[in-house]
Design a protein around this motif. Structure first.
Motif, PDB file in Angstrom:
ATOM      1  N   ALA A  72       0.832  -1.206   0.000  1.00  0.00           N
ATOM      2  CA  ALA A  72       0.000   0.000   0.000  1.00  0.00           C
ATOM      3  C   ALA A  72       0.866   1.257   0.000  1.00  0.00           C
ATOM      4  CB  ALA A  72      -0.919  -0.007   1.211  1.00  0.00           C
ATOM      5  N   THR A  73       1.956   1.226   0.764  1.00  0.00           N
ATOM      6  CA  THR A  73       2.865   2.380   0.791  1.00  0.00           C
ATOM      7  C   THR A  73       3.477   2.624  -0.579  1.00  0.00           C
ATOM      8  OG1 THR A  73       3.391   1.977   3.114  1.00  0.00           O
ATOM      9  CG2 THR A  73       4.934   3.317   1.862  1.00  0.00           C
ATOM     10  N   THR A  74       3.902   1.548  -1.227  1.00  0.00           N
ATOM     11  CA  THR A  74       4.507   1.666  -2.550  1.00  0.00           C
ATOM     12  C   THR A  74       3.529   2.257  -3.553  1.00  0.00           C
ATOM     13  OG1 THR A  74       5.907  -0.256  -2.096  1.00  0.00           O
ATOM     14  CG2 THR A  74       5.672   0.411  -4.399  1.00  0.00           C
ATOM     15  N   VAL A  75       2.286   1.806  -3.503  1.00  0.00           N
ATOM     16  CA  VAL A  75       1.260   2.313  -4.421  1.00  0.00           C
ATOM     17  C   VAL A  75       1.029   3.803  -4.190  1.00  0.00           C
ATOM     18  CG1 VAL A  75      -1.189   2.209  -5.022  1.00  0.00           C
ATOM     19  CG2 VAL A  75       0.123   0.090  -4.750  1.00  0.00           C
ATOM     20  N   LEU A  76       0.931   4.210  -2.930  1.00  0.00           N
ATOM     21  CA  LEU A  76       0.702   5.624  -2.635  1.00  0.00           C
ATOM     22  C   LEU A  76       1.864   6.491  -3.098  1.00  0.00           C
ATOM     23  CD1 LEU A  76      -0.921   5.545   0.929  1.00  0.00           C
ATOM     24  CD2 LEU A  76      -2.015   6.187  -1.229  1.00  0.00           C
ATOM     25  N   VAL A  77       3.089   6.017  -2.876  1.00  0.00           N
ATOM     26  CA  VAL A  77       4.254   6.792  -3.307  1.00  0.00           C
ATOM     27  C   VAL A  77       4.295   6.892  -4.832  1.00  0.00           C
ATOM     28  CG1 VAL A  77       6.776   6.810  -3.402  1.00  0.00           C
ATOM     29  CG2 VAL A  77       5.612   6.308  -1.250  1.00  0.00           C
ATOM     30  N   ALA A  78       4.026   5.779  -5.522  1.00  0.00           N
ATOM     31  CA  ALA A  78       4.041   5.795  -6.986  1.00  0.00           C
ATOM     32  C   ALA A  78       2.981   6.745  -7.533  1.00  0.00           C
ATOM     33  CB  ALA A  78       3.834   4.387  -7.529  1.00  0.00           C
ATOM     34  N   LEU A  79       1.787   6.697  -6.965  1.00  0.00           N
ATOM     35  CA  LEU A  79       0.718   7.590  -7.422  1.00  0.00           C
ATOM     36  C   LEU A  79       1.014   9.036  -7.047  1.00  0.00           C
ATOM     37  CD1 LEU A  79      -2.445   5.454  -6.518  1.00  0.00           C
ATOM     38  CD2 LEU A  79      -1.564   5.956  -8.809  1.00  0.00           C
ATOM     39  N   GLY A  80       1.499   9.248  -5.823  1.00  0.00           N
ATOM     40  CA  GLY A  80       1.754  10.611  -5.375  1.00  0.00           C
ATOM     41  C   GLY A  80       2.817  11.301  -6.197  1.00  0.00           C
ATOM     42  N   PHE A  81       3.963  10.641  -6.386  1.00  0.00           N
ATOM     43  CA  PHE A  81       5.040  11.257  -7.157  1.00  0.00           C
ATOM     44  C   PHE A  81       4.731  11.260  -8.652  1.00  0.00           C
ATOM     45  CE2 PHE A  81       8.909  10.825  -4.097  1.00  0.00           C
ATOM     46  CZ  PHE A  81       8.284  11.690  -3.224  1.00  0.00           C
ATOM     47  N   GLY A  82       4.102  10.204  -9.148  1.00  0.00           N
ATOM     48  CA  GLY A  82       3.788  10.146 -10.576  1.00  0.00           C
ATOM     49  C   GLY A  82       2.793  11.215 -10.988  1.00  0.00           C
ATOM     50  N   LEU A  83       1.703  11.364 -10.212  1.00  0.00           N
ATOM     51  CA  LEU A  83       0.709  12.390 -10.515  1.00  0.00           C
ATOM     52  C   LEU A  83       1.256  13.777 -10.200  1.00  0.00           C
ATOM     53  CD1 LEU A  83      -2.448  10.598  -9.060  1.00  0.00           C
ATOM     54  CD2 LEU A  83      -1.919  10.949 -11.476  1.00  0.00           C
ATOM     55  N   GLY A  84       1.953  13.891  -9.071  1.00  0.00           N
ATOM     56  CA  GLY A  84       2.493  15.194  -8.688  1.00  0.00           C
ATOM     57  C   GLY A  84       3.557  15.705  -9.635  1.00  0.00           C
ATOM     58  N   GLY A  85       4.282  14.800 -10.273  1.00  0.00           N
ATOM     59  CA  GLY A  85       5.352  15.211 -11.175  1.00  0.00           C
ATOM     60  C   GLY A  85       4.929  15.431 -12.609  1.00  0.00           C
ATOM     61  N   SER A  86       3.630  15.589 -12.845  1.00  0.00           N
ATOM     62  CA  SER A  86       3.130  15.630 -14.221  1.00  0.00           C
ATOM     63  C   SER A  86       2.584  16.991 -14.636  1.00  0.00           C
ATOM     64  CB  SER A  86       2.031  14.572 -14.405  1.00  0.00           C
ATOM     65  OG  SER A  86       0.958  14.798 -13.511  1.00  0.00           O
ATOM     66  N   TYR A  87       3.131  18.076 -14.081  1.00  0.00           N
ATOM     67  CA  TYR A  87       2.598  19.410 -14.356  1.00  0.00           C
ATOM     68  C   TYR A  87       3.344  20.142 -15.474  1.00  0.00           C
ATOM     69  CZ  TYR A  87       0.237  23.812 -13.137  1.00  0.00           C
ATOM     70  OH  TYR A  87      -0.535  24.950 -13.159  1.00  0.00           O
ATOM     71  N   ALA A  88       4.436  19.587 -15.963  1.00  0.00           N
ATOM     72  CA  ALA A  88       5.316  20.332 -16.864  1.00  0.00           C
ATOM     73  C   ALA A  88       4.612  20.824 -18.126  1.00  0.00           C
ATOM     74  CB  ALA A  88       6.515  19.473 -17.248  1.00  0.00           C
ATOM     75  N   THR A  89       3.809  19.976 -18.742  1.00  0.00           N
ATOM     76  CA  THR A  89       3.166  20.396 -19.985  1.00  0.00           C
ATOM     77  C   THR A  89       2.136  21.491 -19.752  1.00  0.00           C
ATOM     78  OG1 THR A  89       1.622  18.560 -19.737  1.00  0.00           O
ATOM     79  CG2 THR A  89       3.533  18.202 -21.135  1.00  0.00           C
TER      80      THR A  89
END
Length: 467
Positions: A368-385
């Motif tokens: 569960a921790t791994t999933v939250l970290v992957a979603l948190g950083f993956g979604l959070g890091g997607s603002y560039a465009t």
């Protein structure tokens, strides 16, 4: 800034009518690999964090500072070389960059301590800063405007592919042959690619306008599908071109006055999008530098497992960016303004990322921790465009490069700060410092989301700039 048009002779294998052809797609494929090597170079120190710290007897703070050094000259080089790409052969510039990447790996691969590592990363950052914008320009010059969406997206997807493909292999090399051997592997990969490029690369014949990349050099994993520019049409009118995954359009815009930079930088849209992008870039920097170590030391993954699991947030980010591009394009084709189509959609992604990061204390177990970290950083890091297209819309064409370049200079300060800050947290709190870093990132993302929702409104601020 307006690009100086360059006239090229049609190259073999290129259709005069439509562009493209075998040679064009060969160049595109080579540039996809070019970006893959670029991000393998960036990720290797994070994959070898524990081994490097043990070998060089570094504290977490010292290791974080060594990674922060990568960003010292990154933006400066991106702007300088990006502007030079308007006048010089992109084939030559790219060849020089690839050779320099390989050279940058050699000092630390041979030996040396912290000083050598820091110097080599500074040099590598300067050489890699211009990679994304120049690669985009080189690719798009092989295609007419209406056919640029796919090749542009493929080159930017090379960013994510670089981490996905290289992480397991580099982790194996690090575990079986040492972290310096991984640097030799990357040096060799860069040289092999340079030889292939020297033989098969070439400059395209289509003119490319003022690119976002030429002004900002955005090349983080979150940059999947981003490309914005301005073209001067045959009728002398100016058009804004966006190429953003599924969000592709050529939109006519009226001639605009050259508003001073101070008014652009004081606009709520520029401030809001820059703040939001800063928080997003923070997450990307941590994915590159500290995520593998977090997976191993705090979550208990074996080194080879961590080398595979580390790709999860990059996959999430790629899917989020492509999804965002589709949603944004769909909204704008239906007449929805960019306040909602860009500011609110981007704010929504940051909100979801923040929620996942802040929910970490409530996770039950490693999965569960791994999933939250992957979603948190993956979604959070997607603002560039979102950031690139919003500022390109806001600024008059003659000010777009400067507005984007200044935004990127501010944003990449996150790359300077994040690795060192997290290193200090780990030194102070041990493995608990990693969880604190994730939660702190969640708070930053929440602030970025608020800024995107409340401040970003290009239509409002364009009226003020032009008034």
């Amino acid at each position: 800034m307006t690009a100086v048009p360059t006239v090229h002779r049609p190259s073999a294998g290129t259709s005069p009518a439509t562009g493209g052809g075998t040679r064009a797609w060969t160049v595109t494929a080579l540039l996809v690999v070019f970006m893959m090597v670029n991000f393998a170079d960036k990720s290797v120190l994070g994959l070898a964090a524990d081994e490097i710290r043990a070998d060089l007897d570094l504290s977490a703070t010292q290791f974080g500072l060594a990674n922060s050094a990568f960003f010292l000259l990154f933006s400066v080089a991106a702007v300088a070389v990006g502007l030079a790409a308007d006048r010089l052969s992109t084939k030559t510039l790219i060849l020089v960059m690839a050779v320099l990447w390989s050279v940058a790996q050699v000092p630390a691969a041979f030996g040396g301590g912290l000083a050598v590592l820091v110097a080599s990363r500074m040099f590598l950052g300067a050489a890699e800063g211009p990679a994304f914008p120049v690669a985009q320009k080189a690719t798009l010059a092989w295609f007419p405007d209406e056919r640029r969406n796919l090749p542009g997206a493929l080159v930017t997807l090379g960013v994510t592919l670089g981490v996905i493909v290289s992480a397991p292999g580099l982790s194996w090399v690090i575990q079986h042959h040492g972290w310096r051997a991984a640097l030799w592997v990357l040096a060799a990969a860069g040289l092999v690619w340079a030889v292939a490029w020297a033989a098969l690369g070439a400059d395209g014949r289509h003119s490319v306008g003022t690119e976002v990349g030429a002004g900002i050099g955005t090349d983080v994993g979150a940059d999947v599908g981003a490309h914005v520019g301005t073209d001067v049409g045959a009728d002398g009118g100016r058009r804004v071109r966006t190429e953003l995954g599924a969000d592709a359009a050529v939109l006519p815009v009226p001639t605009r006055a050259d508003a001073p930079y101070r008014k652009i930088f004081a606009s709520r849209t520029w401030i809001g999008v820059t703040l939001a992008y800063f928080t997003s870039y923070w997450c990307v920097a941590l994915m590159l530098v500290w995520l593998p170590s977090y997976l191993r030391n705090a979550l208990g993954y074996a080194a080879d497992e961590a080398g595979t699991v580390v790709i999860a947030p990059w996959l999430v980010g790629a899917l989020a960016l492509l999804g965002q591009a589709g949603v944004t394009g769909w909204l704008m084709r239906r007449g929805i303004g960019s306040r909602r189509a860009r500011g609110w959609v981007g704010g929504g992604l940051l909100t979801l990322g923040a929620a996942c990061c802040l929910a970490l204390p409530f996770a039950d177990g490693r999965t569960a921790t791994t999933v939250l970290v992957a979603l948190g950083f993956g979604l959070g890091g997607s603002y560039a465009t979102i950031a690139a297209t919003t500022v390109a819309e806001l600024a008059p064409p003659s000010r777009a490069g400067g507005a984007l370049g200044t935004m990127n200079a501010v944003v990449t300060a996150a790359g300077l700060a994040a690795p060192a800050v997290v290193g200090a947290l780990v030194d102070a709190r041990g493995t608990a410092g990693y969880q604190s870093a994730v939660q702190s990132s969640g708070l930053l993302l929440a602030l970025g989301a608020i800024a995107s929702f409340l401040l970003v409104d290009p239509r409002r601020d364009i009226a003020r700039l032009d008034g």
